[in-house]
Design a protein around this motif. Sequence first.
Motif, mmCIF file in Angstrom:
data_model
loop_
_atom_site.group_PDB
_atom_site.id
_atom_site.type_symbol
_atom_site.label_atom_id
_atom_site.label_comp_id
_atom_site.label_asym_id
_atom_site.label_seq_id
_atom_site.Cartn_x
_atom_site.Cartn_y
_atom_site.Cartn_z
ATOM 1 N N UNK A 132 0.860 -1.176 0.000
ATOM 2 C CA UNK A 132 0.000 0.000 0.000
ATOM 3 C C UNK A 132 0.898 1.228 0.000
ATOM 4 N N UNK A 133 0.924 1.924 -1.110
ATOM 5 C CA UNK A 133 1.784 3.086 -1.290
ATOM 6 C C UNK A 133 0.909 4.260 -1.682
ATOM 7 N N UNK A 134 0.745 5.183 -0.744
ATOM 8 C CA UNK A 134 -0.199 6.291 -0.936
ATOM 9 C C UNK A 134 -1.571 5.731 -1.306
ATOM 10 N N UNK A 135 -2.105 6.090 -2.457
ATOM 11 C CA UNK A 135 -3.432 5.590 -2.843
ATOM 12 C C UNK A 135 -3.347 4.425 -3.816
ATOM 13 N N UNK A 136 -2.178 3.802 -3.882
ATOM 14 C CA UNK A 136 -1.948 2.666 -4.780
ATOM 15 C C UNK A 136 -1.807 1.380 -3.974
ATOM 16 N N UNK A 137 -2.598 0.368 -4.319
ATOM 17 C CA UNK A 137 -2.530 -0.926 -3.643
ATOM 18 C C UNK A 137 -2.171 -2.002 -4.664
ATOM 19 N N UNK A 138 -1.163 -2.811 -4.326
ATOM 20 C CA UNK A 138 -0.732 -3.921 -5.168
ATOM 21 C C UNK A 138 -0.930 -5.215 -4.388
ATOM 22 N N UNK A 139 -1.674 -6.161 -4.976
ATOM 23 C CA UNK A 139 -1.986 -7.426 -4.308
ATOM 24 C C UNK A 139 -1.314 -8.558 -5.091
ATOM 25 N N UNK A 140 -0.126 -9.003 -4.667
ATOM 26 C CA UNK A 140 0.610 -10.035 -5.412
ATOM 27 C C UNK A 140 -0.141 -11.368 -5.528
ATOM 28 N N UNK A 141 -0.903 -11.723 -4.504
ATOM 29 C CA UNK A 141 -1.602 -13.017 -4.530
ATOM 30 C C UNK A 141 -2.509 -13.145 -5.738
ATOM 31 N N UNK A 142 -3.198 -12.083 -6.075
ATOM 32 C CA UNK A 142 -4.110 -12.102 -7.218
ATOM 33 C C UNK A 142 -3.572 -11.302 -8.407
ATOM 34 N N UNK A 143 -2.383 -10.694 -8.222
ATOM 35 C CA UNK A 143 -1.757 -9.871 -9.260
ATOM 36 C C UNK A 143 -2.703 -8.756 -9.710
ATOM 37 N N UNK A 144 -3.330 -8.114 -8.731
ATOM 38 C CA UNK A 144 -4.246 -7.011 -9.017
ATOM 39 C C UNK A 144 -3.703 -5.708 -8.441
ATOM 40 N N UNK A 145 -4.085 -4.615 -9.097
ATOM 41 C CA UNK A 145 -3.629 -3.289 -8.697
ATOM 42 C C UNK A 145 -4.841 -2.378 -8.589
ATOM 43 N N UNK A 146 -4.879 -1.595 -7.499
ATOM 44 C CA UNK A 146 -5.994 -0.677 -7.281
ATOM 45 C C UNK A 146 -5.462 0.728 -7.045
ATOM 46 N N UNK A 147 -6.153 1.703 -7.618
ATOM 47 C CA UNK A 147 -5.825 3.108 -7.420
ATOM 48 C C UNK A 147 -7.097 3.808 -6.943
ATOM 49 N N UNK A 148 -7.055 4.351 -5.712
ATOM 50 C CA UNK A 148 -8.253 4.963 -5.121
ATOM 51 C C UNK A 148 -9.426 3.991 -5.133
ATOM 52 N N UNK A 149 -9.150 2.709 -4.815
ATOM 53 C CA UNK A 149 -10.167 1.648 -4.717
ATOM 54 C C UNK A 149 -10.731 1.212 -6.068
ATOM 55 N N UNK A 150 -10.277 1.822 -7.163
ATOM 56 C CA UNK A 150 -10.686 1.379 -8.487
ATOM 57 C C UNK A 150 -9.601 0.506 -9.088
#
Length: 226
Positions: A132-150
């Motif tokens: 979780x870096x500022x408003x950026x979330x990286x989820x390695x388990x599912x290889x998904x990336x979220x920016x401001x929850x989108x």
Amino acid sequence: MTRILIVEDEKTIAELERDYLEIEGFTVEIASTGLMGLDMVNKNEYNLIILDLMLPGMNGFDLCKKIRENHNIPLLMVSSKKEDIDKIRGLGLGADDYITKPFSPSELVARVKAHLAIYKRLVGQPKEQELLIRNLKIIPKSRRVYLDDGEVSLTTTEYDLLYYLATNPDQVFTKDQLLDKIWGMDYFGDGATVTVHIGKLREKIDKHVTSPFIETVWGVGYRFQI
């Protein structure tokens, strides 16, 4: 069994590519038009796609864009067009590599093997903790990336490039270092590949932030800012 789809309207070229790949033990299918290729991709599972640019019905650029809406497997674009703008456009639409005709069948086989190895290595990496870096979330388990929850839609290469930079913040990496780490030492491409993928990442994650995540260090390379 490794299945490869060749989308090529020139029968002689398609059959030559198929023969060389089958000698190496790959299972190969051929589509002669863009629409046929799209239909086959949607109905079957492939490990890699070789896509010609000039196709009847639907050109390679449009087909690449359609494929990337649902599939992240390696995609190699081949074309007689040698202009940089075509290469940049192809890579920008999600192609992992761009090969200009004429090329030797052995070079094609080498690139296919290299991209399959890269994909297998990256997908098979152990899963790490969420970032979780500022408003950026990286989820390695599912290889998904979220920016401001989108959710942000990334290709396999874009995700791996982002993850590598994000897990090594404030470090400057040259284009050659990134090519070596993400694409592998056997990759035939050049620094333009990195430039295009960095540009696509910036379009997707930096457009809604006041301070960009990926910074250019002029004359050296790139670094990720936390």
